[in-house]
Design an enzyme around this catalytic site. Structure first.
Site, PDB file in Angstrom:
ATOM      1  N   VAL A   1     -13.088  -5.126   1.723  1.00 48.80           N
ATOM      2  CA  VAL A   1     -12.546  -3.768   1.822  1.00 48.80           C
ATOM      3  C   VAL A   1     -11.673  -3.690   3.063  1.00 48.80           C
ATOM      4  O   VAL A   1     -12.062  -4.161   4.127  1.00 48.80           O
ATOM      5  CB  VAL A   1     -13.685  -2.720   1.903  1.00 48.80           C
ATOM      6  CG1 VAL A   1     -13.120  -1.322   2.123  1.00 48.80           C
ATOM      7  CG2 VAL A   1     -14.531  -2.753   0.625  1.00 48.80           C
TER       8      VAL A   1
ATOM      9  N   GLY B   1      -0.768  -2.316   6.263  1.00 54.95           N
ATOM     10  CA  GLY B   1      -0.692  -3.539   7.051  1.00 54.95           C
ATOM     11  C   GLY B   1      -1.960  -4.365   6.924  1.00 54.95           C
ATOM     12  O   GLY B   1      -2.753  -4.153   6.005  1.00 54.95           O
ATOM     13  N   THR B   2      -2.144  -5.290   7.839  1.00 53.61           N
ATOM     14  CA  THR B   2      -3.330  -6.154   7.816  1.00 53.61           C
ATOM     15  C   THR B   2      -4.565  -5.322   8.130  1.00 53.61           C
ATOM     16  O   THR B   2      -4.857  -5.029   9.301  1.00 53.61           O
ATOM     17  CB  THR B   2      -3.205  -7.278   8.857  1.00 53.61           C
ATOM     18  OG1 THR B   2      -2.406  -6.804   9.929  1.00 53.61           O
ATOM     19  CG2 THR B   2      -2.566  -8.505   8.272  1.00 53.61           C
TER      20      THR B   2
ATOM     21  N   THR C   1       0.835  -1.203   0.000  1.00 57.00           N
ATOM     22  CA  THR C   1       0.000   0.000   0.000  1.00 57.00           C
ATOM     23  C   THR C   1       0.867   1.250   0.000  1.00 57.00           C
ATOM     24  O   THR C   1       1.961   1.236   0.562  1.00 57.00           O
ATOM     25  CB  THR C   1      -0.880  -0.022   1.265  1.00 57.00           C
ATOM     26  OG1 THR C   1      -1.831  -1.060   1.119  1.00 57.00           O
ATOM     27  CG2 THR C   1      -1.593   1.292   1.503  1.00 57.00           C
TER      28      THR C   1
HETATM   29  N1  ASP Z   1      -3.815  -2.190   4.500  1.00 61.14           N
HETATM   30  C1  ASP Z   1      -4.091  -2.743   3.216  1.00 61.14           C
HETATM   31  C2  ASP Z   1      -5.360  -3.535   3.265  1.00 61.14           C
HETATM   32  O1  ASP Z   1      -5.582  -4.233   4.227  1.00 61.14           O
HETATM   33  C3  ASP Z   1      -3.014  -3.630   2.714  1.00 61.14           C
HETATM   34  C4  ASP Z   1      -1.640  -3.025   2.693  1.00 61.14           C
HETATM   35  O2  ASP Z   1      -1.315  -2.193   3.530  1.00 61.14           O
HETATM   36  O3  ASP Z   1      -0.855  -3.385   1.797  1.00 61.14           O
HETATM   37  O4  ASP Z   1      -6.105  -3.492   2.329  1.00 61.14           O
END
Ligand code: ASP
Length: 334
Positions: free
Chosen positions: A231, A254-255, A202
């Site tokens: 989402v 992140g997650t 991201t």
């Molecule tokens: N935070 C993003 C999501 O969960 C993923 C990422 O940070 O790469 O969609």
């Protein structure tokens, strides 16, 4: 005439004082298992080049007395256009083999915000988020409606194939294979292996302009192998993105599920605002909450003096900062 001279003197004085005001931009391009061992020198150089370009683009806007909103959009767009990051071109695939993107933006003035979720044909989702904020009476739009709106606003619409990249496709096949193995064998071992391979690409930016206003923006393709329709935190105001002049600007990676449950971006701002925590302490504590929920990732935080802090619970995070006219700094590892 007298009035004109007075006005001229005032404008000159104003712009002179604006010149002395601090401005800064900080960016991230995701966090995860990023170590010297996993990144070849060529790839590292490629990442550094795009991160530097994004910082320079944002800085240019700020140096010319542009707004922090324009700066974060400029920086995020460059990373969206690069296949290296999981946003725009280079977005990860859903389980079904499609690309579904999320993005959000927030203005430090008056908590204005805009977001799009699950969009598949908008070349630069961050521009669509901005349009939702500026040109609609809504905060978040999803799927087809968001795409039609973006088209009406004259934004670039592309064939979904535009987002296809070999590397992300291979990642999806690997993730599916791991899932298949998980069904056959013991789950705990497999989960550990999955974690090791987890990367969050991201992108995000936070900026302070010379007028003293903060802004934040985040854009993503989500998580590899996610269910279609899923989402994450990136388009959720308060989870993946936050900006308010009374506290700080934040962009997270992140997650997503745990960042949503931890209301991570807002948690950082609230700790600064109500508890008097330093941005670093606030970021570390918010990520500790995310960790306690089973999530991992990182954040960038910028305060109204232009101080940027980074915090992440992963091995590395693509990140960088440009403060005033000083040379931009790009970092990857811990
Ligand atoms: N935070 C993003 C999501 O969960 C993923 C990422 O940070 O790469 O969609």
């Amino acid at each position: 005439m007298k009035r004109f001279v007075a006005l001229l003197a005032m404008t000159t004085a104003l712009s002179a004082s604006a010149q002395d005001k601090p401005f800064a931009i900080a960016i991230h391009g995701g966090s995860g298992t990023i170590t010297r061992a996993t990144l070849t020198p060529e790839r590292e150089a490629a990442y550094r080049a795009v991160l530097t370009e994004a910082l320079e683009a944002g800085r240019k806007v700020l140096a010319a007395n542009g707004t922090s909103l324009d700066a974060v959009v400029a920086a995020v767009k460059i990373m969206e256009d690069s296949p290296l990051f999981n946003a725009g071109k280079g977005a990860v695939f859903t389980h079904e083999g499609t690309n579904e993107m999320d993005a959000s933006i927030m203005d430090g003035i008056g908590r204005r915000a805009g977001a799009v979720a699950g969009v598949t044909v908008i070349r630069n989702p961050i521009e669509a988020a901005r349009a939702v904020m500026d040109k609609s009476r809504h905060v978040m739009m999803a799927g087809k409606g968001a795409e039609l709106f973006a088209k009406d606003q004259g934004l670039a619409i592309v064939d979904p194939k535009y987002f296809w990249t070999q590397e992300r496709w291979d990642q999806l096949q690997k993730a599916k294979e791991r899932d298949r193995i998980q069904l056959d064998h013991d789950a705990p071992r497999k989960t550990a292996a999955l974690e090791e391979d987890e990367k969050f690409g991201t992108v995000g930016a936070v900026a302070l302009d010379r007028a003293g206003n903060l802004a934040a923006a985040t854009s993503t393709g989500g998580l590899t192998n996610k269910r279609f329709g899923r989402v994450g935190d990136s388009p959720i105001v308060g989870a993946g993105t936050w900006a308010e002049n009374e506290s700080v600007a934040v962009s997270a990676t992140g997650t997503g599920e745990m960042f949503i449950r931890g209301v991570a971006a807002y948690d950082i701002a609230a700790r600064v605002k109500y508890k008097g925590a330093t941005p670093q302490q606030a970021a570390d504590d918010a990520l500790a909450t995310v960790k306690s929920l089973g999530g991992r990732g990182g954040v960038i935080v910028l305060d109204r003096s232009g101080n940027a802090v980074f915090s992440f619970t992963t091995e590395g995070m693509y990140r960088g900062v440009a403060k005033g006219e000083t040379k931009p700094e790009v970092l990857i590892y811990r």
